[in-house]
Motif scaffolding. Structure first.
Motif, short mmCIF file in Angstrom:
data_model
loop_
_atom_site.label_atom_id
_atom_site.label_comp_id
_atom_site.label_asym_id
_atom_site.label_seq_id
_atom_site.Cartn_x
_atom_site.Cartn_y
_atom_site.Cartn_z
N ALA A 292 1.32 6.05 -1.29
CA ALA A 292 1.89 7.26 -0.68
C ALA A 292 3.25 7.60 -1.26
N ALA A 293 4.07 6.57 -1.56
CA ALA A 293 5.40 6.84 -2.08
C ALA A 293 5.37 7.15 -3.57
N ASN B 200 0.82 -1.21 0.00
CA ASN B 200 0.00 0.00 0.00
C ASN B 200 0.86 1.26 0.00
N ILE B 201 1.85 1.30 0.87
CA ILE B 201 2.68 2.51 0.98
C ILE B 201 3.52 2.70 -0.28
N THR B 202 4.10 1.60 -0.77
CA THR B 202 4.99 1.72 -1.92
C THR B 202 4.24 2.19 -3.16
N ARG B 203 3.12 1.57 -3.45
CA ARG B 203 2.41 1.90 -4.69
C ARG B 203 1.61 3.19 -4.56
N ALA C 118 1.85 9.79 -4.77
CA ALA C 118 2.01 11.14 -4.22
C ALA C 118 3.39 11.70 -4.50
N GLY C 119 4.42 10.85 -4.39
CA GLY C 119 5.78 11.32 -4.61
C GLY C 119 6.06 11.73 -6.03
N PHE C 120 5.31 11.19 -6.97
CA PHE C 120 5.51 11.55 -8.38
C PHE C 120 4.70 12.77 -8.77
N ASP C 121 3.39 12.69 -8.64
CA ASP C 121 2.51 13.74 -9.18
C ASP C 121 2.80 15.10 -8.56
N THR C 122 2.91 15.15 -7.24
CA THR C 122 3.06 16.45 -6.59
C THR C 122 4.37 17.12 -6.97
#
Length: 436
Positions: free
Chosen positions: A270-271, A265-268, A274-278
């Protein structure tokens, strides 16, 4: 998203105003049409989203700072909250799901968050800087050759033609952030294109406004993503590395490793999502602001090391790349004059709070000397403040410093008009066409 029992509306509702839908016109192009008007009245219900819109800065802070009254359980919609046709496909693919870290309240939140934080320490940020700089330079090098590989002396950027053109979204921000986030998480770089397809699928499954057929198609690909991620988890369990997957599997900061389902869940989510788009959207929004404002542009060129962090914070405030998160009330309460029964959904619209006139005078103006700019909510606040914020700021700084150093004559292409992606959670440019 709806609650089991729709709360009563306690203030007049203009459905033309409050039927907020960021996927379509006019809110897709300019959500501030809605935000400005919505801030003039107490929180009210959006029929489209089935949630009360929280648009004023002080109301947003009230919610964020009171997690006992406003639970984070629905912060990001779960994939298994989709219609039965979608859920059936997810189950067939054995796709695991837990609440993401952003969905957890205390006391469950801290043990997960402290492990997650290990992937974004100051040491990790510093260790990633050479990768960021090399990636940014190689992408600018590609502007000179149309993406054709070429040879230059080691560590020496290639010359850029006197005249050229590029789309800074597709040719720069996207591959730059993909490379960095893959390295942070521990994804093999050769798998980037496939991982991006799966990442877009996760975002589609989070989006209750996405067409049903799109959600079914995305669910159909989640089984393969699950198999792929589980192989990485198993490999890191046997052979840990300096990456986020290893941290999540083995634990960090005195807390044990997480369950495989949580690692998925976290890898696919929040990481990677969210880490890409924002970060992609923050890079391009900041560059657009620099190119649209001659005085800012001049200051950036004269002193990039000092000015780029200032303009970055102002653009994070003015054009927050993340639209907002849900909360649900745990008890009857009153917010900004609106009565909210227990179980009421609210949507925190950070982009609106960041342009609240009562907090940020002349909020639509780009003022890189704004004294209270760090009070913006682009990365959230409090318990769920974004753990990747230091890494994102470093990525933005390196990406912009490289552009202005290598292409000081860059300007917006003639006839360029900003257009924005149709996205439920994120606000980002579709293209950023520049010439030099």
């Amino acid at each position: 998203m709806t609650t089991a029992e729709e709360p009563a509306i306690t203030c007049p509702v203009d459905h033309g105003l409050l039927d907020f839908n960021p996927m379509v016109s006019p809110h897709r192009e300019d959500p501030h049409l809605f935000y400005r008007a919505a801030r003039e009245q107490p929180p009210a219900l959006s029929p489209t989203l089935g949630a009360y819109m929280v648009t004023r800065y002080d109301d947003l802070v009230t919610v964020i700072d009171d997690p006992e009254t406003y639970s984070s359980k629905p912060a990001v919609p779960l994939m298994y909250s989709n219609p039965p046709e979608v859920v059936e496909v997810l189950r067939a693919g054995n796709v695991p799901e837990t609440g993401a870290v952003v969905n957890e309240d205390e006391p469950e939140h801290t043990p997960i968050r402290r492990v997650f934080d290990a992937g974004f320490t100051g040491a990790r940020v510093r260790a990633m800087m050479p990768t960021m700089r090399a990636t940014a330079d190689s992408l600018v090098d590609a502007f000179a050759t149309g993406g054709i590989e070429h040879s230059t002396p080691a560590g020496e950027p290639s010359a850029i033609p006197a005249r050229g053109r590029a789309d800074l979204v597709a040719q720069y921000a996207v591959p730059f952030v993909q490379s960095v986030i893959s390295a942070i998480i521990g994804y093999p770089p050769q798998d980037t294109a496939q991982i991006q397809i799966w990442t877009d699928d996760v975002a589609t499954l989070w989006n209750p406004l996405a067409p049903l057929e799109d959600r079914i198609a995305s669910a159909g690909r989640m089984g393969d993503y699950t198999v792929y991620l589980q192989a990485l988890i198993d490999e890191r369990r046997a052979h840990p590395r300096e990456d986020l997957i290893s941290d999540l599997v083995h634990g960090a900061n005195g807390y044990p490793g997480l369950s495989d389902a949580l690692v998925h869940n976290i890898t696919r989510g929040a990481a990677r999502v969210a880490g890409f788009d924002t970060t992609r959207d923050a890079i391009t929004a900041t560059m657009l602001a620099i190119l649209q404002n001659p005085d800012v542009h001049d200051r950036v060129l004269a002193d990039p090391a000092r000015t780029i962090p200032k303009v970055t914070e102002e653009v994070l405030r003015r054009d927050a790349p993340h639209r907002g998160l849900f909360r649900v009330t745990t008890r009857d309460t009153v917010l900004g004059g609106t009565e909210l029964p227990a179980g009421t959904m609210v949507l925190l619209l950070f982009g609106s709070g960041n342009r609240d006139e009562t907090r940020f005078p002349l909020p639509d103006t780009v003022d890189i000397d704004r004294p209270n700019v760090r009070q913006h909510l682009a990365f959230g606040r409090g318990l769920h403040v974004c753990p990747g914020a230091p890494m994102a700021r470093a990525e933005i700084r390196v990406a912009l410093e490289t552009l202005v150093r290598r292409l000081p004559e860059m300007r917006l292409a003639d006839g360029y008009t900003p257009s924005y992606i149709a996205s439920y959670f994120f606000r980002g440019l579709e293209t950023l066409d520049v010439t030099w």
